[in-house]
Scaffold this motif. Structure first.
Motif, mmCIF file in Angstrom:
data_model
loop_
_atom_site.group_PDB
_atom_site.id
_atom_site.type_symbol
_atom_site.label_atom_id
_atom_site.label_comp_id
_atom_site.label_asym_id
_atom_site.label_seq_id
_atom_site.Cartn_x
_atom_site.Cartn_y
_atom_site.Cartn_z
ATOM 1 N N GLN A 11 2.954 -3.811 8.680
ATOM 2 C CA GLN A 11 3.312 -5.123 9.222
ATOM 3 C C GLN A 11 4.468 -5.005 10.215
ATOM 4 O OE1 GLN A 11 3.965 -6.863 5.317
ATOM 5 N NE2 GLN A 11 2.348 -8.373 5.684
ATOM 6 N N GLN B 101 7.565 -6.484 -1.679
ATOM 7 C CA GLN B 101 6.782 -7.164 -0.644
ATOM 8 C C GLN B 101 6.377 -8.573 -1.078
ATOM 9 O OE1 GLN B 101 3.449 -4.728 0.529
ATOM 10 N NE2 GLN B 101 4.764 -3.033 1.130
ATOM 11 N N THR B 102 6.162 -8.768 -2.380
ATOM 12 C CA THR B 102 5.746 -10.099 -2.848
ATOM 13 C C THR B 102 6.847 -11.142 -2.665
ATOM 14 O OG1 THR B 102 6.419 -9.699 -5.145
ATOM 15 C CG2 THR B 102 4.132 -9.144 -4.557
ATOM 16 N N VAL C 158 11.788 -3.217 5.420
ATOM 17 C CA VAL C 158 10.481 -2.566 5.476
ATOM 18 C C VAL C 158 10.338 -1.686 4.249
ATOM 19 C CG1 VAL C 158 8.948 -1.129 6.867
ATOM 20 C CG2 VAL C 158 10.656 -2.589 7.995
ATOM 21 N N THR C 159 9.318 -1.967 3.438
ATOM 22 C CA THR C 159 9.157 -1.255 2.178
ATOM 23 C C THR C 159 7.692 -1.057 1.820
ATOM 24 O OG1 THR C 159 9.733 -1.272 -0.177
ATOM 25 C CG2 THR C 159 9.312 -3.420 0.837
ATOM 26 N N HIS D 256 14.605 -7.562 9.135
ATOM 27 C CA HIS D 256 13.448 -7.052 8.404
ATOM 28 C C HIS D 256 13.879 -6.024 7.364
ATOM 29 C CE1 HIS D 256 10.747 -8.834 11.396
ATOM 30 N NE2 HIS D 256 11.594 -8.371 12.299
ATOM 31 N N LEU E 167 8.412 -11.639 0.076
ATOM 32 C CA LEU E 167 8.162 -12.104 1.445
ATOM 33 C C LEU E 167 9.431 -12.304 2.273
ATOM 34 C CD1 LEU E 167 5.302 -14.698 0.865
ATOM 35 C CD2 LEU E 167 5.088 -12.294 1.510
ATOM 36 N N LYS F 215 5.348 -2.704 -3.501
ATOM 37 C CA LYS F 215 4.532 -3.932 -3.573
ATOM 38 C C LYS F 215 5.295 -5.083 -4.217
ATOM 39 C CE LYS F 215 0.870 -2.005 -1.814
ATOM 40 N NZ LYS F 215 0.604 -2.170 -0.407
ATOM 41 N N ILE G 140 10.530 -9.493 4.426
ATOM 42 C CA ILE G 140 10.241 -8.282 3.652
ATOM 43 C C ILE G 140 8.787 -7.929 3.905
ATOM 44 C CG2 ILE G 140 10.213 -7.224 1.370
ATOM 45 C CD1 ILE G 140 12.412 -9.302 0.585
ATOM 46 N N VAL G 141 8.571 -6.808 4.593
ATOM 47 C CA VAL G 141 7.249 -6.459 5.100
ATOM 48 C C VAL G 141 6.886 -5.015 4.786
ATOM 49 C CG1 VAL G 141 7.376 -8.166 6.980
ATOM 50 C CG2 VAL G 141 8.175 -5.835 7.383
ATOM 51 N N SER G 142 5.595 -4.731 4.879
ATOM 52 C CA SER G 142 5.107 -3.360 4.725
ATOM 53 C C SER G 142 5.372 -2.593 6.018
ATOM 54 C CB SER G 142 3.606 -3.368 4.440
ATOM 55 O OG SER G 142 2.895 -3.731 5.621
#
Length: 144
Positions: free
Chosen positions: A131, A116-117, A109-110, A107, A119, A113, A126-128
């Motif tokens: 998430q 994140q796009t 984690v960022t 993962h 994925l 945005k 690649i997640v928030s």
């Protein structure tokens, strides 16, 4: 154990803070619910960010030094791979991705945005921060 790279924006928001999703992620890392993968680049960017006026008003120099020392001591510090180019919007994004790749993270984690796009990159989700926290909760629930 899950391996994750926390982007600079997550680290800076979560350390040495005590509330919020990034702070909860740091607490989970310290409880060894996942392994944190960082690089010297990420640590240098975090130190630079904490020197900015917004953060400097909230965290003392001593707190920042403790945070960096904690990261160096407890995180897995890796060398970013050299094969990631033009994936993110800029070189710093590529270096964060390259850190995750170099550390065999599952993962990234960022709060970014644009990142994140993407994925996924290779085998890295690649997640928030939210998430990732939800995934940790599901992982923990699945073990009981």
């Amino acid at each position: 154990m899950i391996r994750a790279t926390l982007d600079v924006n997550v680290l800076v928001s979560g350390l040495p803070a005590s509330r919020g999703v990034p702070a909860e992620l740091i607490a989970r890392w310290l409880r060894r619910e996942f392994a944190l993968v960082v690089s010297d680049h990420i640590l240098a960017e975090a130190a630079e960010a904490w020197e900015q006026p917004y953060w400097a008003r909230r965290f003392s120099t001593a707190q920042v030094a403790e945070a960096i020392a904690l990261l160096r001591e407890r995180a897995i510090v890796v060398r970013p791979v050299t094969t990631v180019h033009g994936v993110g919007e800029d070189e710093d994004d590529d270096l964060v991705i390259a850190t995750a790749v170099g550390g065999d993270a599952q993962h990234l984690v960022t709060g970014d945005k644009a990142l994140q796009t993407l994925l996924r990159f290779g085998g890295i989700d690649i997640v928030s921060p939210r998430q990732f926290l939800d995934r940790l909760d599901r992982e923990r629930a699945g073990k009981h």
